[in-house]
Design a protein around this motif. Structure first.
Motif, PDB file in Angstrom:
ATOM      1  N   ILE A   5      58.718  61.994  25.739  1.00 49.67           N
ATOM      2  CA  ILE A   5      59.517  62.291  26.923  1.00 49.67           C
ATOM      3  C   ILE A   5      59.737  63.782  27.149  1.00 49.67           C
ATOM      4  O   ILE A   5      60.025  64.194  28.248  1.00 49.67           O
ATOM      5  N   ILE A   6      59.659  64.622  26.105  1.00 51.45           N
ATOM      6  CA  ILE A   6      59.755  66.054  26.332  1.00 51.45           C
ATOM      7  C   ILE A   6      58.591  66.740  25.634  1.00 51.45           C
ATOM      8  O   ILE A   6      57.811  66.122  24.929  1.00 51.45           O
ATOM      9  N   MET A   7      58.502  68.055  25.844  1.00 50.95           N
ATOM     10  CA  MET A   7      57.344  68.792  25.357  1.00 50.95           C
ATOM     11  C   MET A   7      57.317  68.860  23.832  1.00 50.95           C
ATOM     12  O   MET A   7      58.356  68.863  23.183  1.00 50.95           O
ATOM     13  N   LEU A 125      61.232  62.311  12.287  1.00 54.17           N
ATOM     14  CA  LEU A 125      59.951  62.888  12.689  1.00 54.17           C
ATOM     15  C   LEU A 125      59.852  62.989  14.209  1.00 54.17           C
ATOM     16  O   LEU A 125      59.309  63.968  14.740  1.00 54.17           O
ATOM     17  N   LEU A 126      60.367  61.995  14.922  1.00 52.51           N
ATOM     18  CA  LEU A 126      60.388  62.067  16.381  1.00 52.51           C
ATOM     19  C   LEU A 126      61.267  63.224  16.848  1.00 52.51           C
ATOM     20  O   LEU A 126      60.914  63.949  17.784  1.00 52.51           O
ATOM     21  N   ASN A 130      60.272  66.518  19.073  1.00 50.68           N
ATOM     22  CA  ASN A 130      61.031  66.917  20.255  1.00 50.68           C
ATOM     23  C   ASN A 130      61.581  68.337  20.145  1.00 50.68           C
ATOM     24  O   ASN A 130      61.904  68.958  21.161  1.00 50.68           O
ATOM     25  N   ARG A 131      61.668  68.842  18.927  1.00 48.82           N
ATOM     26  CA  ARG A 131      62.104  70.228  18.714  1.00 48.82           C
ATOM     27  C   ARG A 131      60.926  71.206  18.727  1.00 48.82           C
ATOM     28  O   ARG A 131      61.090  72.374  18.427  1.00 48.82           O
ATOM     29  N   GLY A 157      55.161  56.260  18.275  1.00 49.05           N
ATOM     30  CA  GLY A 157      55.003  56.049  19.711  1.00 49.05           C
ATOM     31  C   GLY A 157      55.084  57.290  20.564  1.00 49.05           C
ATOM     32  O   GLY A 157      55.333  57.189  21.771  1.00 49.05           O
ATOM     33  N   VAL A 158      54.863  58.472  19.972  1.00 51.04           N
ATOM     34  CA  VAL A 158      54.813  59.686  20.791  1.00 51.04           C
ATOM     35  C   VAL A 158      53.696  59.568  21.830  1.00 51.04           C
ATOM     36  O   VAL A 158      53.869  59.956  22.986  1.00 51.04           O
TER      37      VAL A 158
END
Length: 232
Positions: A5-7, A125-126, A130-131, A157-158
């Motif tokens: 959902i984010i970079m 890890l997700l 996201n960071r 699920g990235v």
């Protein structure tokens, strides 16, 4: 192919030998260019790299090989052992979220994912992804970032796709399983041969190769037929 959902920064490696001795034989180093790219995209001169070897039951020999590879590329390398009896989850969180690169080793995907979910490491890890910590891995370490692997093991699920690594080595049974998941789940397939990696930075996709004779493939099922395209 839809990404998280984010970079973030992600490098999924289809396979390839790393320099080690097996059955008394020195194996070649096949992923050099990919490993250099992992370090480069951290944008750090001496990045911190965290090795997660859960899939190999935290093989210390595996860690030492990765340590040697990435120290020569300028990294400060540490090991995350999730199998020890006195595991401190606050320290695990600190290690995962305060590194520059995470490298997930290959091995038993099912065992790895089950252990991560038991400990809540999949969520950490997700969060690392996201960071914009560089998230990477080989074989099982590629599978984990996808929605599914070809055995229908569910990853973090990235990447909303089904992954198949070591693609040139798969027999017809394994390839049929992969194609069936694509069809039955109505989902895109990403197949990676050895010495090939899928790199995703923000919304940009790139194929990294350490052997120009190997490829990555996108497979879709449309109008009652499978379409396999080489990813450029």
């Amino acid at each position: 192919m839809k990404v998280g959902i984010i970079m973030g920064k992600l490098v999924c490696i289809g396979g390839g030998e790393i320099p080690r001795i097996k059955n008394g034989i020195q194996l070649p180093y096949e992923t050099r260019e990919i490993d250099k790219e992992i370090v480069r995209i951290s944008n750090k001169e001496n990045p911190k790299l965290l090795f997660v070897g859960t899939a190999s039951s935290n093989s210390y020999e595996y860690f030492l090989t990765i340590k040697d590879i990435f120290e020569k590329l300028g990294c400060n390398v540490s090991n995350l052992d999730l199998l020890k009896d006195d595991l401190d989850m606050e320290q695990v969180k600190e290690n995962i979220l305060n590194t520059d690169i995470i490298y997930i080793g290959g091995g038993n995907t099912k065992f790895m994912l089950e252990k991560w979910r038991e400990l809540g490491v999949d969520k950490l890890l997700l969060e690392a992804y996201n960071r914009e910590i560089v998230c990477s891995g080989l074989s099982a370490g590629s599978y984990c970032w996808f929605r599914y692997n070809y055995d229908l093991l569910e990853g973090i699920g990235v990447i909303n796709a089904v992954n198949c690594v070591h693609y040139e080595q798969k027999d017809n049974e394994a390839r049929n399983k992969f194609y069936n998941v694509i069809k039955e789940k109505n989902i895109e397939g990403i197949a990676l041969e050895n010495c090939v990696a899928l790199e995703i930075i923000d919304d940009k996709i790139k194929i990294i190769k350490s052997n120009n004779n190997r490829n990555a493939y996108k497979i879709t099922y449309k109008n009652n037929k499978f379409i396999e395209e080489i990813m450029k």
